[in-house]
Write a protein that holds these residues in place. Sequence first.
Motif, PDB file in Angstrom:
ATOM      1  N   HIS A 124      21.285  16.870  54.852  1.00  0.00           N
ATOM      2  CA  HIS A 124      20.105  16.008  54.808  1.00  0.00           C
ATOM      3  C   HIS A 124      19.899  15.297  56.137  1.00  0.00           C
ATOM      4  O   HIS A 124      18.763  15.208  56.631  1.00  0.00           O
ATOM      5  CB  HIS A 124      20.250  14.980  53.681  1.00  0.00           C
ATOM      6  CG  HIS A 124      20.308  15.593  52.321  1.00  0.00           C
ATOM      7  ND1 HIS A 124      20.747  14.898  51.205  1.00  0.00           N
ATOM      8  CD2 HIS A 124      19.988  16.837  51.885  1.00  0.00           C
ATOM      9  CE1 HIS A 124      20.690  15.690  50.156  1.00  0.00           C
ATOM     10  NE2 HIS A 124      20.244  16.871  50.533  1.00  0.00           N
ATOM     11  N   VAL A 130      10.880  12.242  42.820  1.00  0.00           N
ATOM     12  CA  VAL A 130      11.814  11.235  42.302  1.00  0.00           C
ATOM     13  C   VAL A 130      12.281  11.599  40.897  1.00  0.00           C
ATOM     14  O   VAL A 130      13.476  11.511  40.571  1.00  0.00           O
ATOM     15  CB  VAL A 130      11.156   9.838  42.313  1.00  0.00           C
ATOM     16  CG1 VAL A 130      12.022   8.834  41.556  1.00  0.00           C
ATOM     17  CG2 VAL A 130      10.935   9.359  43.744  1.00  0.00           C
ATOM     18  N   TRP A 173      14.708  14.417  41.168  1.00  0.00           N
ATOM     19  CA  TRP A 173      15.997  13.934  41.665  1.00  0.00           C
ATOM     20  C   TRP A 173      16.787  13.258  40.546  1.00  0.00           C
ATOM     21  O   TRP A 173      17.990  13.482  40.404  1.00  0.00           O
ATOM     22  CB  TRP A 173      15.757  12.964  42.819  1.00  0.00           C
ATOM     23  CG  TRP A 173      16.995  12.344  43.368  1.00  0.00           C
ATOM     24  CD1 TRP A 173      17.907  12.912  44.215  1.00  0.00           C
ATOM     25  CD2 TRP A 173      17.490  11.016  43.090  1.00  0.00           C
ATOM     26  NE1 TRP A 173      18.927  12.022  44.485  1.00  0.00           N
ATOM     27  CE2 TRP A 173      18.697  10.849  43.816  1.00  0.00           C
ATOM     28  CE3 TRP A 173      17.016   9.965  42.314  1.00  0.00           C
ATOM     29  CZ2 TRP A 173      19.429   9.664  43.771  1.00  0.00           C
ATOM     30  CZ3 TRP A 173      17.752   8.784  42.276  1.00  0.00           C
ATOM     31  CH2 TRP A 173      18.938   8.652  43.001  1.00  0.00           C
ATOM     32  N   THR A 176      19.848  20.410  46.073  1.00  0.00           N
ATOM     33  CA  THR A 176      19.377  19.043  45.881  1.00  0.00           C
ATOM     34  C   THR A 176      17.866  18.992  46.038  1.00  0.00           C
ATOM     35  O   THR A 176      17.279  19.769  46.798  1.00  0.00           O
ATOM     36  CB  THR A 176      20.007  18.085  46.919  1.00  0.00           C
ATOM     37  OG1 THR A 176      19.573  18.446  48.241  1.00  0.00           O
ATOM     38  CG2 THR A 176      21.517  18.113  46.852  1.00  0.00           C
ATOM     39  N   THR A 221      16.367  16.333  47.272  1.00  0.00           N
ATOM     40  CA  THR A 221      16.162  15.692  48.573  1.00  0.00           C
ATOM     41  C   THR A 221      16.105  16.731  49.687  1.00  0.00           C
ATOM     42  O   THR A 221      15.238  16.685  50.566  1.00  0.00           O
ATOM     43  CB  THR A 221      17.287  14.687  48.864  1.00  0.00           C
ATOM     44  OG1 THR A 221      17.335  13.714  47.826  1.00  0.00           O
ATOM     45  CG2 THR A 221      17.055  13.988  50.195  1.00  0.00           C
ATOM     46  N   LEU A 246      12.854  17.651  52.145  1.00  0.00           N
ATOM     47  CA  LEU A 246      12.960  17.673  53.603  1.00  0.00           C
ATOM     48  C   LEU A 246      12.601  19.045  54.155  1.00  0.00           C
ATOM     49  O   LEU A 246      11.964  19.153  55.219  1.00  0.00           O
ATOM     50  CB  LEU A 246      14.377  17.287  54.034  1.00  0.00           C
ATOM     51  CG  LEU A 246      14.767  15.821  53.816  1.00  0.00           C
ATOM     52  CD1 LEU A 246      16.254  15.617  54.099  1.00  0.00           C
ATOM     53  CD2 LEU A 246      13.931  14.906  54.718  1.00  0.00           C
TER      54      LEU A 246
END
Length: 343
Positions: free
Chosen positions: A40, A204, A207, A294, A296, A300
């Motif tokens: 990340h 969100v 996640w 993930t 996240t 990204l």
Amino acid sequence: MLSPTGAEAGADADAVKEPARRPASPSRRGIGVPRAGLRHLSLAGVLVVLVAVGAFTRPEQFLTADNLQLILTQSSVIGVVTVGVTFVIIGGGIDLSVGAIVALASVWATTVATQEFGLGGVLLCALAVGLGCGLVNGVLIAYGPMVPFIATLAMLASARGLALLISDGKTQVVTVPSVLDLGVSDSYVLGVPPLVLVFAAVAVLGWLVLGRTTFGRRTVAVGGNAEASRLAGIAVRRQRLLLYLLSGLCCGIAAFMLIVLTGSGQNTNGNLYELDAIAAAIIGGTLLSGGRGTITGSVLGVLVFTTITNLFALNNLQTDVQQIAKGAIIVAAVLVQKGRKSP
């Protein structure tokens, strides 16, 4: 023969028990968490470099509020699709039909008959079509004889064909004011487009579901070892069905977002979304073999790809160069994954 003393016996017992007290190897201490964090940080660093390149090459265009809003808005639609695809890949599957499902949902939701029901009709239709396609994929893969690649490839062809049939190859213009109003600047919240807020909410939620719920843990378990998960009492078939339903739901949401963004429905919508979503998930750290990934990282990855596309457009680079660059990034990401898995 003399029997051992109490001290000697205690020493022998300790020697026998010593292997049980050895510390766990690094691979058993959750080394995947630091690796995910490192990835990340690496992707965030890539974003910073891309922003610096944009600021250096096109400072009067790249760093404007309008361009940054454009990057985030363009990331939103494919980003929502990527969240669903990430779940599917972590669960050990693949979904090649997401782009075609987005096209079918956008076309079906913008027919004259559907638009008569207003914003609610357009939204519900898009979600229903996405869920319906996800259900077909899930049933064929979880309870039928088809592997994910073949089932979703068949859905890709069928959904594209049905979208072309419904639209007759024409662009279907949206005439519902409440839908069109979501795409104008007056609907922005503190300068943030509503589509970006939807993407943030989906990311969100994804996640939280993946990292904080039983559903997420089962997804990782099924993708890592389906047979062991079955023996542990997990309903593997039902889990796979739910994963494709989730992917279809994300496609329905993305289709509605695309309708808001373009003010129309077309059978060409979502072109190559499946490749972009899979690529974003891969460079975000999701293993194609399943069992790790993930949300996240995938988010990204989407931002990196969208920023690269924006930079290429501002610098007047050809589309073929963009595709070559994306391909190189995908190959590099897979090679990095292979290198980390090797002993």
